[in-house]
Design a protein around this motif. Structure first.
Motif, PDB file in Angstrom:
ATOM      1  N   VAL A  70       0.739  -0.918   0.015  1.00 51.47           N
ATOM      2  CA  VAL A  70      -0.430   0.152   0.391  1.00 51.47           C
ATOM      3  C   VAL A  70       0.677   0.876  -0.054  1.00 51.47           C
ATOM      4  CG1 VAL A  70      -2.023   1.158   1.110  1.00 51.47           C
ATOM      5  CG2 VAL A  70      -1.789  -1.369   1.690  1.00 51.47           C
ATOM      6  N   VAL A  71       0.724   1.934  -0.905  1.00 52.62           N
ATOM      7  CA  VAL A  71       1.852   3.490  -1.342  1.00 52.62           C
ATOM      8  C   VAL A  71       0.769   5.083  -1.223  1.00 52.62           C
ATOM      9  CG1 VAL A  71       3.385   2.148  -1.695  1.00 52.62           C
ATOM     10  CG2 VAL A  71       2.048   2.893  -3.737  1.00 52.62           C
ATOM     11  N   ASP A  72       0.584   6.051  -0.304  1.00 54.86           N
ATOM     12  CA  ASP A  72       0.300   6.522  -1.086  1.00 54.86           C
ATOM     13  C   ASP A  72       0.596   7.584  -2.390  1.00 54.86           C
ATOM     14  OD1 ASP A  72      -0.354   9.043  -0.643  1.00 54.86           O
ATOM     15  OD2 ASP A  72       0.149  10.028   1.450  1.00 54.86           O
ATOM     16  N   VAL A  73       0.019   7.841  -3.210  1.00 54.26           N
ATOM     17  CA  VAL A  73      -0.184   8.027  -4.941  1.00 54.26           C
ATOM     18  C   VAL A  73       0.899   9.257  -4.589  1.00 54.26           C
ATOM     19  CG1 VAL A  73      -2.379   9.599  -5.072  1.00 54.26           C
ATOM     20  CG2 VAL A  73      -1.012   8.301  -7.006  1.00 54.26           C
ATOM     21  N   CYS A  74       0.306  10.346  -3.280  1.00 52.12           N
ATOM     22  CA  CYS A  74       1.196  11.653  -3.450  1.00 52.12           C
ATOM     23  C   CYS A  74       2.124  11.049  -3.085  1.00 52.12           C
ATOM     24  CB  CYS A  74       0.549  12.147  -3.093  1.00 52.12           C
ATOM     25  SG  CYS A  74      -1.161  13.352  -3.673  1.00 52.12           S
ATOM     26  N   GLY A  75       2.940  10.122  -2.429  1.00 51.17           N
ATOM     27  CA  GLY A  75       4.544  10.265  -1.584  1.00 51.17           C
ATOM     28  C   GLY A  75       4.381  10.212  -0.198  1.00 51.17           C
ATOM     29  N   PHE A  76       5.338  10.306   0.678  1.00 49.16           N
ATOM     30  CA  PHE A  76       5.018  10.262   2.498  1.00 49.16           C
ATOM     31  C   PHE A  76       6.478  10.479   2.185  1.00 49.16           C
ATOM     32  CE2 PHE A  76       6.722   7.374   5.772  1.00 49.16           C
ATOM     33  CZ  PHE A  76       5.578   7.670   6.463  1.00 49.16           C
ATOM     34  N   GLN A  77       6.307  11.409   3.855  1.00 57.15           N
ATOM     35  CA  GLN A  77       7.655  11.717   4.207  1.00 57.15           C
ATOM     36  C   GLN A  77       7.596  11.279   5.426  1.00 57.15           C
ATOM     37  OE1 GLN A  77       8.356  16.409   3.488  1.00 57.15           O
ATOM     38  NE2 GLN A  77      10.427  15.819   4.696  1.00 57.15           N
TER      39      GLN A  77
ATOM     40  N   VAL B 128      -1.328  -1.504  -4.186  1.00 57.67           N
ATOM     41  CA  VAL B 128      -2.327  -1.062  -3.665  1.00 57.67           C
ATOM     42  C   VAL B 128      -1.735   0.912  -3.711  1.00 57.67           C
ATOM     43  CG1 VAL B 128      -4.365   0.175  -2.570  1.00 57.67           C
ATOM     44  CG2 VAL B 128      -4.072  -2.692  -2.460  1.00 57.67           C
ATOM     45  N   VAL B 129      -2.256   1.992  -4.567  1.00 57.12           N
ATOM     46  CA  VAL B 129      -2.375   2.934  -4.509  1.00 57.12           C
ATOM     47  C   VAL B 129      -3.095   3.972  -3.742  1.00 57.12           C
ATOM     48  CG1 VAL B 129      -1.304   4.866  -5.662  1.00 57.12           C
ATOM     49  CG2 VAL B 129      -1.040   2.682  -6.610  1.00 57.12           C
ATOM     50  N   ASN B 130      -3.432   4.236  -2.621  1.00 53.08           N
ATOM     51  CA  ASN B 130      -4.538   4.748  -1.770  1.00 53.08           C
ATOM     52  C   ASN B 130      -4.438   6.261  -2.353  1.00 53.08           C
ATOM     53  OD1 ASN B 130      -6.118   4.527  -0.177  1.00 53.08           O
ATOM     54  ND2 ASN B 130      -5.020   4.559   1.456  1.00 53.08           N
ATOM     55  N   LYS B 131      -5.329   7.122  -1.634  1.00 52.60           N
ATOM     56  CA  LYS B 131      -5.936   8.260  -2.165  1.00 52.60           C
ATOM     57  C   LYS B 131      -5.513   8.800  -3.248  1.00 52.60           C
ATOM     58  CE  LYS B 131      -2.957   8.286   2.843  1.00 52.60           C
ATOM     59  NZ  LYS B 131      -2.360   8.889   3.865  1.00 52.60           N
ATOM     60  N   MET B 132      -6.265   8.048  -3.709  1.00 52.00           N
ATOM     61  CA  MET B 132      -6.580   8.608  -5.090  1.00 52.00           C
ATOM     62  C   MET B 132      -8.035   9.544  -5.401  1.00 52.00           C
ATOM     63  SD  MET B 132      -5.251   7.004  -7.354  1.00 52.00           S
ATOM     64  CE  MET B 132      -5.493   7.542  -8.889  1.00 52.00           C
TER      65      MET B 132
ATOM     66  N   ALA C 138       9.086  12.340   8.726  1.00 52.53           N
ATOM     67  CA  ALA C 138       9.094  13.238   9.494  1.00 52.53           C
ATOM     68  C   ALA C 138       9.932  14.412   8.953  1.00 52.53           C
ATOM     69  CB  ALA C 138      10.133  12.392  10.714  1.00 52.53           C
ATOM     70  N   SER C 139       9.972  15.510   9.472  1.00 53.50           N
ATOM     71  CA  SER C 139      10.892  16.787   8.871  1.00 53.50           C
ATOM     72  C   SER C 139      12.095  16.747   7.801  1.00 53.50           C
ATOM     73  CB  SER C 139      10.322  18.381   9.640  1.00 53.50           C
ATOM     74  OG  SER C 139      11.169  18.214  10.972  1.00 53.50           O
ATOM     75  N   LYS C 140      12.877  15.811   9.481  1.00 49.12           N
ATOM     76  CA  LYS C 140      14.343  15.270   9.044  1.00 49.12           C
ATOM     77  C   LYS C 140      14.653  14.202   7.768  1.00 49.12           C
ATOM     78  CE  LYS C 140      15.792  17.424  13.547  1.00 49.12           C
ATOM     79  NZ  LYS C 140      16.383  17.107  14.571  1.00 49.12           N
ATOM     80  N   MET C 141      13.273  13.664   7.454  1.00 56.71           N
ATOM     81  CA  MET C 141      13.665  12.593   6.516  1.00 56.71           C
ATOM     82  C   MET C 141      13.220  13.026   4.502  1.00 56.71           C
ATOM     83  SD  MET C 141      13.850  10.081   8.794  1.00 56.71           S
ATOM     84  CE  MET C 141      14.059   8.494   7.415  1.00 56.71           C
ATOM     85  N   PRO C 142      13.411  12.546   4.267  1.00 61.86           N
ATOM     86  CA  PRO C 142      13.632  13.006   2.644  1.00 61.86           C
ATOM     87  C   PRO C 142      12.124  12.570   2.552  1.00 61.86           C
ATOM     88  CG  PRO C 142      15.387  11.047   3.098  1.00 61.86           C
ATOM     89  CD  PRO C 142      14.406  11.551   4.285  1.00 61.86           C
ATOM     90  N   PHE C 143      11.862  13.037   1.462  1.00 66.47           N
ATOM     91  CA  PHE C 143      10.360  12.312   0.761  1.00 66.47           C
ATOM     92  C   PHE C 143      10.981  12.115  -0.183  1.00 66.47           C
ATOM     93  CE2 PHE C 143       7.659  13.369  -2.437  1.00 66.47           C
ATOM     94  CZ  PHE C 143       6.328  13.048  -2.429  1.00 66.47           C
ATOM     95  N   ARG C 144      10.135  10.530  -0.239  1.00 62.64           N
ATOM     96  CA  ARG C 144       9.432   9.643  -1.025  1.00 62.64           C
ATOM     97  C   ARG C 144       8.465   9.423  -1.885  1.00 62.64           C
ATOM     98  NH1 ARG C 144      14.813   8.391  -0.696  1.00 62.64           N
ATOM     99  NH2 ARG C 144      15.995   7.577   1.191  1.00 62.64           N
ATOM    100  N   SER C 145       8.465   9.060  -3.070  1.00 59.44           N
ATOM    101  CA  SER C 145       7.806   9.476  -4.263  1.00 59.44           C
ATOM    102  C   SER C 145       7.329   7.920  -3.733  1.00 59.44           C
ATOM    103  CB  SER C 145       8.146   9.668  -5.186  1.00 59.44           C
ATOM    104  OG  SER C 145       8.383   8.741  -6.293  1.00 59.44           O
ATOM    105  N   PRO C 146       5.949   7.870  -4.827  1.00 58.40           N
ATOM    106  CA  PRO C 146       5.240   6.546  -5.035  1.00 58.40           C
ATOM    107  C   PRO C 146       6.230   5.487  -4.789  1.00 58.40           C
ATOM    108  CG  PRO C 146       4.057   7.849  -5.896  1.00 58.40           C
ATOM    109  CD  PRO C 146       5.139   8.846  -5.497  1.00 58.40           C
ATOM    110  N   PHE C 147       6.998   5.571  -6.358  1.00 61.55           N
ATOM    111  CA  PHE C 147       7.829   4.555  -6.817  1.00 61.55           C
ATOM    112  C   PHE C 147       8.760   4.281  -6.120  1.00 61.55           C
ATOM    113  CE2 PHE C 147      11.980   3.754  -9.474  1.00 61.55           C
ATOM    114  CZ  PHE C 147      11.168   2.593  -9.860  1.00 61.55           C
ATOM    115  N   GLU C 148       9.487   5.550  -5.656  1.00 61.97           N
ATOM    116  CA  GLU C 148      10.754   5.666  -4.470  1.00 61.97           C
ATOM    117  C   GLU C 148      10.382   4.190  -2.921  1.00 61.97           C
ATOM    118  OE1 GLU C 148      13.549   8.699  -4.701  1.00 61.97           O
ATOM    119  OE2 GLU C 148      11.489   9.014  -4.202  1.00 61.97           O
ATOM    120  N   ALA C 149       9.036   4.706  -2.398  1.00 62.39           N
ATOM    121  CA  ALA C 149       8.155   3.554  -1.449  1.00 62.39           C
ATOM    122  C   ALA C 149       8.801   2.176  -2.317  1.00 62.39           C
ATOM    123  CB  ALA C 149       6.904   4.141  -1.571  1.00 62.39           C
ATOM    124  N   VAL C 150       7.585   1.800  -2.883  1.00 60.34           N
ATOM    125  CA  VAL C 150       8.211   0.493  -3.565  1.00 60.34           C
ATOM    126  C   VAL C 150       9.198  -0.316  -3.442  1.00 60.34           C
ATOM    127  CG1 VAL C 150       7.052  -1.013  -5.282  1.00 60.34           C
ATOM    128  CG2 VAL C 150       5.746   0.928  -4.976  1.00 60.34           C
TER     129      VAL C 150
END
Length: 370
Positions: free
Chosen positions: A233-240, A276-280, A242-254
């Motif tokens: 399950v990944v967020d279609v908009c990506g994920f971070q 599953v690509v969530n939050k459509m 915490a503020s000190k952690m890098p932002f991850r795109s859905p592809f990077e999350a997979v």
């Protein structure tokens, strides 16, 4: 089904969650009538739990799947009491149920080091048997990895796993807007019109470094081993995280999720999986979904998005990629159909394999009698 580049294509089903093996205790040794000597008993066969073992490793190491105890030594003038045959140990993963071919449970191995005798060696020849030894016990047994659910939800915290489980099933997991809401597995049941039930486990969210026990770490990964299939399950908009952690795109999350599974136990990456690509329901979701599908079709072209040590050796091949919105219910019915189809396909294949194993065993017995 979306297929990845040729380099990343893999055969489904390399993960093994059950194994049928032949076990035979060693034969006893001959007694020595003129001196009353007793032959040694045959070796027993044991199944021993080890946290570092998998059923796939057993299958690869012992392709014939035959385990035989050592023969007892004959009685002799130098040693009236023959030495016992060497026991044979089958090292198996923790969380195994051992059953006989008739379905009777022989025992469970729930902790590292647990031991279970599955067949006993034959008795050595003695005065009571006219100094003739007996053969060891013989049977087929099944080693079954005890599953907590048919599917396990795999994702980073806040990907919407708990909301998705609530939308699909009768489960009522704790849901909140902060990342770590699932601290232990929540089991939900998917109900179908023909009364079929499929269990889904919402597992604690992974974080980068889980394979070295960061976050819920090994507590999460050991539960993944006990599900038949994986539901990423990944967020279609990506994920971070915490503020000190890098932002991850859905592809990077997979890719990062795959890497964590791979580093913990490489066999996990070969489990059947759906994405599953969530939050459509969020803005620009369709464009981001199209971008993700393109990246999954050609992962080598986008591998530069992550450092080399964060890219998995083997890319996941998803049987289905399903866009959903756990909030609005969009795509949930289609997801349930895809889950059912994937599990039914595997069940049909497993039944066929069992029949082939039994047929092969019957042919082997027929040849022995010729």
């Amino acid at each position: 089904m979306v297929q990845l580049s040729r380099i990343c294509l893999r055969k489904y089903g390399n993960f093994v969650d059950n194994l049928r093996v032949y076990v035979r205790g060693g034969g006893g040794g001959m007694g020595l009538p003129r001196l009353g000597g007793k032959g040694g008993n045959g070796g027993d066969v044991w199944v021993v739990a080890s946290k570092n073992m998998t059923l796939k490793r057993i299958k690869d190491k012992y392709p014939e799947k035959r385990f035989v105890g050592g023969a007892g030594a004959n009685s002799s003038v130098r040693a009236l009491k023959g030495e016992k045959g060497k026991d044979k140990e089958i090292w198996a993963p923790v969380g195994i149920t051992v059953t006989a071919d008739d379905g009777k449970i022989v025992g469970d191995l729930n902790a590292d080091g647990d031991r279970l005798m599955v067949v006993k060696g034959g008795a050595g020849g003695s005065f009571h048997s006219a100094f003739e030894p007996s053969k060891g016990q013989t049977k087929h047994i099944r080693l079954d990895l005890k599953l907590i659910a048919d599917l396990g939800l795999v994702g980073f915290p806040n990907a919407g796993k708990s909301s998705l489980l609530a939308a699909m099933s009768n489960a009522t997991p704790q849901i909140a807007s902060y990342a770590f809401t699932t601290l232990r597995p929540q089991i939900g049941k998917l109900m179908y019109e023909d009364y079929k039930q499929i269990s889904v486990a919402d597992l604690p969210g992974l974080i980068e470094g889980a394979h070295v026990n960061k976050g819920m770490g090994h507590k999460f990964l050991k539960h993944v081993e006990r599900t038949k299939q994986l539901l990423f399950v990944v967020d279609v908009c990506g994920f971070q995280l915490a503020s000190k952690m890098p932002f991850r795109s859905p592809f990077e999350a997979v890719q990062l999720l795959t890497k964590e599974l791979e580093l913990y136990k490489e066999e996990l990456v070969s489990k059947p999986a759906l994405l599953v690509v969530n939050k459509m329901d969020l803005p620009d979701a369709e464009d981001k979904l199209a971008e993700l599908k393109e990246q999954l079709r050609n992962p080598d072209e986008f591998s530069h998005l992550l450092p080399d040590d964060m890219m998995p050796k083997s890319c996941m091949t998803f049987r289905h990629i399903v866009p959903v919105s756990a909030t609005t219910g969009f795509g949930v019915d289609r997801l349930k159909r895809c889950i059912r189809e994937s599990l039914d396909d595997d069940a049909a294949t497993a039944t066929k394999d069992i029949h082939q194993d039994r047929l092969q065993a019957l042919r082997g017995k027929a040849h022995e009698h010729l």
